[in-house]
Design an enzyme around this catalytic site. Structure first.
Site, PDB file in Angstrom:
ATOM      1  N   LYS A   1      39.593   2.846  48.605  1.00 33.15           N
ATOM      2  CA  LYS A   1      40.212   1.539  48.404  1.00 33.15           C
ATOM      3  C   LYS A   1      41.654   1.556  48.947  1.00 33.15           C
ATOM      4  O   LYS A   1      41.842   1.849  50.106  1.00 33.15           O
ATOM      5  CB  LYS A   1      40.155   1.168  46.916  1.00 33.15           C
ATOM      6  CG  LYS A   1      38.806   1.489  46.246  1.00 33.15           C
ATOM      7  CD  LYS A   1      37.676   0.608  46.706  1.00 33.15           C
ATOM      8  CE  LYS A   1      36.299   1.064  46.244  1.00 33.15           C
ATOM      9  NZ  LYS A   1      36.142   1.359  44.831  1.00 33.15           N
TER      10      LYS A   1
ATOM     11  N   TYR B   1      35.080   0.301  35.950  1.00 33.24           N
ATOM     12  CA  TYR B   1      34.240   0.332  37.141  1.00 33.24           C
ATOM     13  C   TYR B   1      32.829   0.776  36.752  1.00 33.24           C
ATOM     14  O   TYR B   1      32.651   1.796  36.096  1.00 33.24           O
ATOM     15  CB  TYR B   1      34.850   1.285  38.168  1.00 33.24           C
ATOM     16  CG  TYR B   1      34.048   1.382  39.436  1.00 33.24           C
ATOM     17  CD1 TYR B   1      33.993   0.308  40.318  1.00 33.24           C
ATOM     18  CD2 TYR B   1      33.337   2.532  39.741  1.00 33.24           C
ATOM     19  CE1 TYR B   1      33.247   0.388  41.475  1.00 33.24           C
ATOM     20  CE2 TYR B   1      32.595   2.610  40.910  1.00 33.24           C
ATOM     21  CZ  TYR B   1      32.549   1.537  41.764  1.00 33.24           C
ATOM     22  OH  TYR B   1      31.804   1.618  42.907  1.00 33.24           O
TER      23      TYR B   1
ATOM     24  N   ARG C   1      32.385  24.649  53.424  1.00 32.29           N
ATOM     25  CA  ARG C   1      32.219  24.024  52.114  1.00 32.29           C
ATOM     26  C   ARG C   1      33.229  24.568  51.107  1.00 32.29           C
ATOM     27  O   ARG C   1      33.506  23.938  50.087  1.00 32.29           O
ATOM     28  CB  ARG C   1      30.776  24.212  51.589  1.00 32.29           C
ATOM     29  CG  ARG C   1      30.514  23.551  50.229  1.00 32.29           C
ATOM     30  CD  ARG C   1      29.028  23.404  49.893  1.00 32.29           C
ATOM     31  NE  ARG C   1      28.254  24.594  50.208  1.00 32.29           N
ATOM     32  CZ  ARG C   1      28.185  25.691  49.448  1.00 32.29           C
ATOM     33  NH1 ARG C   1      28.839  25.745  48.304  1.00 32.29           N
ATOM     34  NH2 ARG C   1      27.466  26.720  49.831  1.00 32.29           N
TER      35      ARG C   1
ATOM     36  N   ASP D   1      41.679   6.154  35.599  1.00 31.91           N
ATOM     37  CA  ASP D   1      41.193   5.764  36.920  1.00 31.91           C
ATOM     38  C   ASP D   1      42.297   4.917  37.545  1.00 31.91           C
ATOM     39  O   ASP D   1      42.530   3.780  37.152  1.00 31.91           O
ATOM     40  CB  ASP D   1      39.880   4.967  36.808  1.00 31.91           C
ATOM     41  CG  ASP D   1      39.304   4.627  38.184  1.00 31.91           C
ATOM     42  OD1 ASP D   1      40.091   4.501  39.139  1.00 31.91           O
ATOM     43  OD2 ASP D   1      38.072   4.460  38.283  1.00 31.91           O
TER      44      ASP D   1
HETATM   45  C1  LIG Z   1      35.240   2.116  44.059  1.00 30.01           C
HETATM   46  C2  LIG Z   1      35.704   2.616  42.752  1.00 30.01           C
HETATM   47  C3  LIG Z   1      35.286   3.862  42.269  1.00 30.01           C
HETATM   48  C4  LIG Z   1      34.263   4.702  42.991  1.00 30.01           C
HETATM   49  O1  LIG Z   1      34.747   5.165  44.209  1.00 30.01           O
HETATM   50  P1  LIG Z   1      33.808   5.556  45.457  1.00 30.01           P
HETATM   51  O2  LIG Z   1      34.796   6.104  46.436  1.00 30.01           O
HETATM   52  O3  LIG Z   1      33.115   4.293  45.905  1.00 30.01           O
HETATM   53  O4  LIG Z   1      32.817   6.555  44.974  1.00 30.01           O
HETATM   54  C5  LIG Z   1      35.798   4.285  41.052  1.00 30.01           C
HETATM   55  N1  LIG Z   1      36.674   3.546  40.342  1.00 30.01           N
HETATM   56  C6  LIG Z   1      37.092   2.348  40.785  1.00 30.01           C
HETATM   57  C7  LIG Z   1      38.066   1.571  39.965  1.00 30.01           C
HETATM   58  C8  LIG Z   1      36.629   1.847  41.989  1.00 30.01           C
HETATM   59  O5  LIG Z   1      37.028   0.644  42.404  1.00 30.01           O
END
Ligand SMILES: *Cc1c(COP(=O)(O)O)cnc(C)c1O
Length: 375
Positions: free
Chosen positions: A199, A104, A52, A174
Protein backbone atom coordinates in the site's frame (compact mmCIF):
# COMPACT_ATOMS: atom_id res chain seq x y z
CA UNK A 1 31.23 17.57 19.74
CA UNK A 2 27.75 18.99 19.47
CA UNK A 3 25.13 16.35 18.81
CA UNK A 4 23.52 16.70 15.41
CA UNK A 5 19.77 17.30 15.65
CA UNK A 6 17.63 14.41 14.48
CA UNK A 7 17.12 14.84 10.78
CA UNK A 8 13.70 15.23 9.23
CA UNK A 9 11.75 12.35 7.74
CA UNK A 10 12.15 13.68 4.20
CA UNK A 11 15.93 13.57 4.59
CA UNK A 12 15.96 10.22 6.35
CA UNK A 13 13.97 8.39 3.67
CA UNK A 14 16.26 9.66 0.92
CA UNK A 15 19.34 8.23 2.61
CA UNK A 16 17.95 5.26 4.52
CA UNK A 17 19.72 1.98 3.94
CA UNK A 18 22.20 3.28 1.35
CA UNK A 19 25.76 1.94 1.48
CA UNK A 20 28.65 4.30 2.22
CA UNK A 21 29.70 6.23 -0.89
CA UNK A 22 32.17 4.34 -3.02
CA UNK A 23 33.88 5.67 -6.12
CA UNK A 24 32.08 4.50 -9.25
CA UNK A 25 29.30 2.68 -7.39
CA UNK A 26 25.58 3.53 -7.74
CA UNK A 27 23.80 5.23 -4.81
CA UNK A 28 21.37 2.31 -4.44
CA UNK A 29 22.87 -0.94 -5.74
CA UNK A 30 20.61 -2.92 -8.05
CA UNK A 31 18.73 -6.07 -7.09
CA UNK A 32 20.85 -9.14 -6.43
CA UNK A 33 19.18 -12.05 -8.23
CA UNK A 34 20.59 -15.27 -6.82
CA UNK A 35 19.37 -18.68 -5.73
CA UNK A 36 22.69 -20.21 -4.66
CA UNK A 37 25.75 -18.03 -4.02
CA UNK A 38 29.29 -19.30 -4.61
CA UNK A 39 29.90 -21.27 -1.45
CA UNK A 40 32.98 -23.48 -1.16
CA UNK A 41 33.87 -25.56 1.92
CA UNK A 42 32.36 -25.22 5.40
CA UNK A 43 29.22 -23.01 5.06
CA UNK A 44 28.88 -22.34 8.81
CA UNK A 45 30.30 -18.82 8.90
CA UNK A 46 29.45 -17.78 5.38
CA UNK A 47 26.82 -14.99 5.25
CA UNK A 48 25.59 -15.75 1.72
CA UNK A 49 24.50 -19.34 1.24
CA UNK A 50 21.13 -19.65 -0.45
CA UNK A 51 18.49 -17.23 -1.74
CA UNK A 52 15.74 -18.31 0.67
CA UNK A 53 18.01 -17.67 3.67
CA UNK A 54 19.50 -14.28 2.82
CA UNK A 55 19.58 -11.68 0.14
CA UNK A 56 21.56 -8.41 0.22
CA UNK A 57 18.73 -6.49 -1.49
CA UNK A 58 16.36 -7.49 1.34
CA UNK A 59 19.00 -6.56 3.90
CA UNK A 60 19.44 -3.08 2.46
CA UNK A 61 15.68 -2.39 2.50
CA UNK A 62 15.34 -3.87 5.99
CA UNK A 63 18.11 -1.68 7.31
CA UNK A 64 16.40 1.35 5.74
CA UNK A 65 13.08 0.54 7.42
CA UNK A 66 14.83 -0.34 10.69
CA UNK A 67 16.63 3.02 10.66
CA UNK A 68 13.30 4.85 10.34
CA UNK A 69 11.87 3.23 13.47
CA UNK A 70 15.05 2.54 15.46
CA UNK A 71 14.14 -1.15 15.30
CA UNK A 72 14.81 -4.42 13.54
CA UNK A 73 12.82 -4.88 10.34
CA UNK A 74 11.98 -8.23 8.73
CA UNK A 75 10.74 -8.31 5.14
CA UNK A 76 8.15 -10.82 3.93
CA UNK A 77 6.55 -11.72 0.60
CA UNK A 78 3.34 -9.86 1.61
CA UNK A 79 1.66 -8.19 4.54
CA UNK A 80 -0.35 -11.36 5.02
CA UNK A 81 2.81 -13.50 5.16
CA UNK A 82 4.19 -11.22 7.89
CA UNK A 83 0.88 -11.32 9.79
CA UNK A 84 0.57 -15.07 9.65
CA UNK A 85 4.19 -15.67 10.71
CA UNK A 86 3.72 -13.29 13.62
CA UNK A 87 0.42 -14.77 14.82
CA UNK A 88 1.82 -18.30 14.68
CA UNK A 89 4.76 -17.15 16.76
CA UNK A 90 2.90 -15.14 19.40
CA UNK A 91 -0.25 -17.25 19.85
CA UNK A 92 0.69 -20.56 21.44
CA UNK A 93 -1.68 -23.39 22.38
CA UNK A 94 -4.53 -21.96 24.45
CA UNK A 95 -3.51 -18.43 23.53
CA UNK A 96 -6.03 -15.65 23.02
CA UNK A 97 -5.91 -13.12 20.20
CA UNK A 98 -8.03 -10.01 20.68
CA UNK A 99 -8.66 -8.21 17.39
CA UNK A 100 -11.02 -5.48 16.24
CA UNK A 101 -14.06 -6.70 14.33
CA UNK A 102 -13.44 -4.09 11.64
CA UNK A 103 -9.72 -4.73 11.12
CA UNK A 104 -8.41 -5.79 7.72
CA UNK A 105 -10.35 -8.93 6.84
CA UNK A 106 -7.19 -10.83 5.94
CA UNK A 107 -5.87 -10.55 9.48
CA UNK A 108 -9.17 -11.97 10.78
CA UNK A 109 -9.14 -14.82 8.29
CA UNK A 110 -5.53 -15.69 8.91
CA UNK A 111 -6.14 -15.56 12.62
CA UNK A 112 -9.10 -17.88 12.65
CA UNK A 113 -7.81 -21.06 10.95
CA UNK A 114 -4.26 -20.23 12.04
CA UNK A 115 -4.88 -20.44 15.74
CA UNK A 116 -7.81 -22.85 15.98
CA UNK A 117 -5.75 -25.98 15.34
CA UNK A 118 -3.60 -24.97 18.25
CA UNK A 119 -6.58 -24.49 20.55
CA UNK A 120 -6.18 -20.76 20.42
CA UNK A 121 -9.09 -18.38 20.63
CA UNK A 122 -9.95 -15.37 18.47
CA UNK A 123 -11.97 -12.69 20.30
CA UNK A 124 -13.39 -10.04 17.99
CA UNK A 125 -14.29 -6.75 19.65
CA UNK A 126 -15.20 -3.25 18.51
CA UNK A 127 -12.35 -1.00 17.49
CA UNK A 128 -12.47 1.34 20.48
CA UNK A 129 -9.70 2.25 22.86
CA UNK A 130 -11.67 1.37 26.00
CA UNK A 131 -12.95 -1.95 24.61
CA UNK A 132 -9.52 -3.09 23.40
CA UNK A 133 -7.92 -2.02 26.68
CA UNK A 134 -10.49 -3.96 28.74
CA UNK A 135 -10.11 -7.02 26.48
CA UNK A 136 -6.34 -7.12 27.09
CA UNK A 137 -6.98 -8.93 30.37
CA UNK A 138 -6.36 -12.60 29.61
CA UNK A 139 -5.14 -12.00 26.07
CA UNK A 140 -1.84 -13.16 24.60
CA UNK A 141 -1.94 -10.54 21.88
CA UNK A 142 -4.02 -7.43 21.35
CA UNK A 143 -4.18 -6.50 17.68
CA UNK A 144 -4.75 -2.85 16.83
CA UNK A 145 -5.37 -1.36 13.44
CA UNK A 146 -5.35 2.42 13.43
CA UNK A 147 -6.51 4.13 11.35
CA UNK A 148 -8.53 1.05 10.41
CA UNK A 149 -9.12 -0.13 6.89
CA UNK A 150 -11.86 0.55 5.71
CA UNK A 151 -13.67 2.26 8.61
CA UNK A 152 -10.86 4.73 9.47
CA UNK A 153 -11.59 4.14 13.17
CA UNK A 154 -8.80 5.54 15.36
CA UNK A 155 -7.51 3.79 18.48
CA UNK A 156 -5.22 5.30 21.14
CA UNK A 157 -2.18 3.02 20.85
CA UNK A 158 -0.44 4.27 24.01
CA UNK A 159 -3.55 3.68 26.13
CA UNK A 160 -4.11 0.12 24.85
CA UNK A 161 -0.38 -0.64 25.16
CA UNK A 162 -0.40 0.50 28.79
CA UNK A 163 -3.39 -1.72 29.58
CA UNK A 164 -1.82 -4.65 27.77
CA UNK A 165 1.49 -4.25 29.57
CA UNK A 166 -0.17 -4.45 32.96
CA UNK A 167 -1.97 -7.65 31.97
CA UNK A 168 1.02 -9.25 30.25
CA UNK A 169 -0.39 -9.17 26.72
CA UNK A 170 1.63 -8.15 23.71
CA UNK A 171 0.44 -5.41 21.41
CA UNK A 172 0.73 -5.54 17.63
CA UNK A 173 -0.23 -2.55 15.49
CA UNK A 174 -1.14 -2.98 11.85
CA UNK A 175 0.45 0.27 10.66
CA UNK A 176 -0.35 -0.22 6.97
CA UNK A 177 -2.59 2.83 6.61
CA UNK A 178 -0.23 5.28 8.35
CA UNK A 179 3.28 3.81 7.70
CA UNK A 180 6.21 4.70 9.97
CA UNK A 181 6.08 8.28 8.68
CA UNK A 182 2.47 8.64 9.79
CA UNK A 183 2.87 7.18 13.26
CA UNK A 184 5.50 5.27 15.24
CA UNK A 185 3.69 2.47 17.11
CA UNK A 186 6.85 1.17 18.81
CA UNK A 187 7.39 4.60 20.39
CA UNK A 188 3.78 4.44 21.61
CA UNK A 189 4.44 1.15 23.41
CA UNK A 190 3.57 -1.51 20.82
CA UNK A 191 5.75 -4.63 20.68
CA UNK A 192 5.51 -5.12 16.94
CA UNK A 193 4.38 -3.03 13.98
CA UNK A 194 3.20 -4.80 10.81
CA UNK A 195 2.87 -3.03 7.48
CA UNK A 196 1.63 -4.19 4.10
CA UNK A 197 4.26 -2.44 1.98
CA UNK A 198 1.96 -3.13 -0.96
CA UNK A 199 0.00 0.00 0.00
CA UNK A 200 1.38 3.45 0.92
CA UNK A 201 4.85 2.34 1.94
CA UNK A 202 5.92 1.29 -1.57
CA UNK A 203 3.14 3.42 -3.02
CA UNK A 204 3.24 2.80 -6.77
CA UNK A 205 0.66 -0.01 -7.13
CA UNK A 206 3.30 -2.26 -8.66
CA UNK A 207 4.29 -4.82 -6.03
CA UNK A 208 3.18 -6.94 -3.07
CA UNK A 209 5.40 -7.00 0.07
CA UNK A 210 5.11 -6.93 3.85
CA UNK A 211 7.36 -5.89 6.69
CA UNK A 212 7.32 -6.02 10.44
CA UNK A 213 9.42 -3.98 12.83
CA UNK A 214 10.19 -4.68 16.46
CA UNK A 215 12.71 -3.79 19.17
CA UNK A 216 12.35 -7.27 20.68
CA UNK A 217 15.40 -9.22 19.47
CA UNK A 218 13.73 -12.53 20.29
CA UNK A 219 10.72 -11.77 18.11
CA UNK A 220 12.96 -10.50 15.29
CA UNK A 221 15.04 -13.68 15.35
CA UNK A 222 11.92 -15.87 15.44
CA UNK A 223 10.46 -14.01 12.46
CA UNK A 224 13.65 -14.55 10.44
CA UNK A 225 13.51 -18.26 11.28
CA UNK A 226 9.86 -18.53 10.29
CA UNK A 227 10.41 -16.64 7.07
CA UNK A 228 13.22 -19.01 6.11
CA UNK A 229 11.36 -22.15 7.13
CA UNK A 230 7.94 -21.21 5.77
CA UNK A 231 9.52 -19.76 2.64
CA UNK A 232 7.47 -16.56 2.56
CA UNK A 233 10.36 -14.63 1.06
CA UNK A 234 10.30 -11.45 -1.00
CA UNK A 235 11.47 -11.31 -4.60
CA UNK A 236 14.70 -9.26 -4.73
CA UNK A 237 13.34 -7.12 -7.56
CA UNK A 238 10.26 -6.14 -5.54
CA UNK A 239 12.46 -5.42 -2.53
CA UNK A 240 14.65 -3.18 -4.66
CA UNK A 241 11.67 -1.36 -6.19
CA UNK A 242 10.28 -0.77 -2.71
CA UNK A 243 13.62 0.59 -1.49
CA UNK A 244 13.83 2.87 -4.52
CA UNK A 245 10.29 4.09 -3.78
CA UNK A 246 11.09 4.81 -0.14
CA UNK A 247 13.00 7.97 -1.05
CA UNK A 248 9.75 9.72 -2.01
CA UNK A 249 7.63 8.48 0.92
CA UNK A 250 7.57 11.82 2.75
CA UNK A 251 6.82 13.73 -0.46
CA UNK A 252 4.08 11.30 -1.45
CA UNK A 253 2.44 11.30 1.98
CA UNK A 254 2.49 15.08 2.14
CA UNK A 255 0.69 15.45 -1.20
CA UNK A 256 -1.65 12.52 -0.51
CA UNK A 257 -2.55 13.90 2.91
CA UNK A 258 -3.24 17.38 1.52
CA UNK A 259 -5.39 15.89 -1.25
CA UNK A 260 -7.22 13.57 1.15
CA UNK A 261 -8.02 16.43 3.53
CA UNK A 262 -9.32 18.56 0.67
CA UNK A 263 -11.48 15.71 -0.68
CA UNK A 264 -12.81 14.96 2.82
CA UNK A 265 -13.68 18.65 3.25
CA UNK A 266 -15.53 18.69 -0.07
CA UNK A 267 -17.43 15.50 0.81
CA UNK A 268 -18.41 16.84 4.23
CA UNK A 269 -20.25 19.70 2.49
CA UNK A 270 -22.41 17.43 0.33
CA UNK A 271 -25.97 16.56 1.39
CA UNK A 272 -25.97 13.10 -0.20
CA UNK A 273 -22.74 12.08 1.56
CA UNK A 274 -22.77 10.78 5.12
CA UNK A 275 -20.20 9.59 7.65
CA UNK A 276 -17.07 11.08 6.09
CA UNK A 277 -14.15 9.58 8.00
CA UNK A 278 -10.66 11.04 7.77
CA UNK A 279 -8.43 11.33 10.84
CA UNK A 280 -7.13 14.69 9.63
CA UNK A 281 -10.59 16.22 9.43
CA UNK A 282 -11.06 18.42 12.55
CA UNK A 283 -14.64 17.20 13.11
CA UNK A 284 -13.72 13.49 12.72
CA UNK A 285 -14.47 11.48 15.89
CA UNK A 286 -10.91 10.13 15.81
CA UNK A 287 -9.20 13.46 15.20
CA UNK A 288 -8.12 14.30 18.75
CA UNK A 289 -6.38 10.97 19.29
CA UNK A 290 -5.00 10.98 15.75
CA UNK A 291 -3.57 14.47 16.24
CA UNK A 292 -1.74 13.20 19.33
CA UNK A 293 -0.24 10.07 17.83
CA UNK A 294 0.06 10.78 14.09
CA UNK A 295 2.45 13.04 12.22
CA UNK A 296 0.76 12.68 8.81
CA UNK A 297 -2.83 11.58 8.26
CA UNK A 298 -2.18 9.75 4.99
CA UNK A 299 -4.18 9.06 1.83
CA UNK A 300 -7.10 6.99 3.07
CA UNK A 301 -10.65 8.14 3.79
CA UNK A 302 -14.11 6.65 3.63
CA UNK A 303 -17.62 8.02 3.12
CA UNK A 304 -21.09 6.71 2.47
CA UNK A 305 -23.43 7.40 -0.43
CA UNK A 306 -27.16 6.59 -0.16
CA UNK A 307 -26.97 3.09 -1.69
CA UNK A 308 -24.86 0.70 -3.76
CA UNK A 309 -26.15 2.01 -7.10
CA UNK A 310 -25.42 5.61 -6.21
CA UNK A 311 -21.92 4.63 -5.11
CA UNK A 312 -21.34 2.71 -8.33
CA UNK A 313 -22.53 5.67 -10.43
CA UNK A 314 -19.99 7.87 -8.63
CA UNK A 315 -17.16 5.40 -9.27
CA UNK A 316 -18.08 5.04 -12.93
CA UNK A 317 -18.36 8.80 -13.47
CA UNK A 318 -14.98 9.66 -11.93
CA UNK A 319 -12.21 9.93 -14.49
CA UNK A 320 -9.09 10.55 -12.42
CA UNK A 321 -10.15 8.27 -9.57
CA UNK A 322 -9.47 4.71 -10.71
CA UNK A 323 -11.89 2.04 -9.52
CA UNK A 324 -9.66 -0.54 -7.88
CA UNK A 325 -8.97 -2.19 -4.57
CA UNK A 326 -5.83 -1.57 -2.46
CA UNK A 327 -4.74 1.99 -1.61
CA UNK A 328 -1.84 4.30 -0.93
CA UNK A 329 -0.49 4.58 -4.46
CA UNK A 330 0.38 7.66 -6.48
CA UNK A 331 -2.90 7.31 -8.42
CA UNK A 332 -6.16 8.17 -6.68
CA UNK A 333 -8.30 5.04 -6.34
CA UNK A 334 -11.65 4.14 -4.82
CA UNK A 335 -13.99 1.21 -4.47
CA UNK A 336 -17.34 0.28 -3.00
CA UNK A 337 -16.03 -1.75 -0.14
CA UNK A 338 -19.20 -3.77 0.32
CA UNK A 339 -18.70 -5.43 -3.08
CA UNK A 340 -16.34 -7.96 -1.47
CA UNK A 341 -18.69 -9.10 1.28
CA UNK A 342 -15.75 -9.22 3.72
CA UNK A 343 -16.48 -6.17 5.88
CA UNK A 344 -19.53 -5.14 7.90
CA UNK A 345 -20.02 -1.83 6.08
CA UNK A 346 -23.00 0.02 4.55
CA UNK A 347 -23.67 -0.86 0.89
CA UNK A 348 -22.88 2.69 -0.21
CA UNK A 349 -19.56 2.97 1.65
CA UNK A 350 -16.67 4.07 -0.52
CA UNK A 351 -13.06 3.67 0.49
CA UNK A 352 -11.09 6.42 -1.20
CA UNK A 353 -7.33 6.71 -1.52
CA UNK A 354 -5.99 10.10 -2.52
CA UNK A 355 -3.09 10.05 -4.94
CA UNK A 356 -0.54 12.72 -5.79
CA UNK A 357 -2.43 14.40 -8.64
CA UNK A 358 -2.80 18.18 -8.56
CA UNK A 359 -5.36 18.89 -5.87
CA UNK A 360 -7.52 21.20 -7.97
CA UNK A 361 -7.89 18.55 -10.69
CA UNK A 362 -8.76 15.86 -8.18
CA UNK A 363 -11.36 18.03 -6.43
CA UNK A 364 -12.95 18.99 -9.74
CA UNK A 365 -13.14 15.33 -10.77
CA UNK A 366 -14.69 14.23 -7.47
CA UNK A 367 -17.23 17.08 -7.54
CA UNK A 368 -18.20 16.32 -11.14
CA UNK A 369 -18.59 12.60 -10.39
CA UNK A 370 -20.76 13.37 -7.35
CA UNK A 371 -22.96 15.69 -9.42
CA UNK A 372 -23.28 13.11 -12.18
CA UNK A 373 -24.12 10.31 -9.71
CA UNK A 374 -26.77 12.46 -8.00
CA UNK A 375 -28.44 13.56 -11.25
C1 LIG B 1 -3.61 -5.01 2.40
C2 LIG B 1 -3.57 -5.07 3.87
C3 LIG B 1 -2.98 -6.16 4.53
C4 LIG B 1 -2.46 -7.37 3.79
O1 LIG B 1 -1.36 -7.05 3.00
P1 LIG B 1 -0.94 -7.88 1.69
O2 LIG B 1 0.35 -7.23 1.30
O3 LIG B 1 -2.05 -7.72 0.68
O4 LIG B 1 -0.80 -9.31 2.08
C5 LIG B 1 -2.94 -6.12 5.92
N1 LIG B 1 -3.43 -5.08 6.63
C6 LIG B 1 -4.00 -4.03 6.01
C7 LIG B 1 -4.53 -2.91 6.84
C8 LIG B 1 -4.09 -3.99 4.63
O5 LIG B 1 -4.68 -2.95 4.04
Amino acid sequence: MAERPRRGDGTRVVHAGLPAPQQGAPFLPGPVLAAPYHLAGDPADEPWQYGRFHNPTWTAYESALGELEDARAVLFASGSAATSALLHELIGPGGVLVAPRDCYYGARWIAAPGIRPRDGELRLVTSETSVLSAAADGASVVWIETPANPTLAVVDVAAVAAAARSSGARVVVDNTVATALGQRPLDLGADVSVVSATKSLAGHADLVLGVLTTRDEGVAAAMLRRRTDMGAVAGPFEAWLAHRSLATLALRLERQSANALAVAGLLAERDEVSNVRYPGLPQDPGHLVAARQMTRYGPLLSFTLPDADHAQRFLTAAELVLEATSFGGVHSTAERRGRWGTDEVPAGLIRFSAGIEDGADLLADVAAALDSAAA
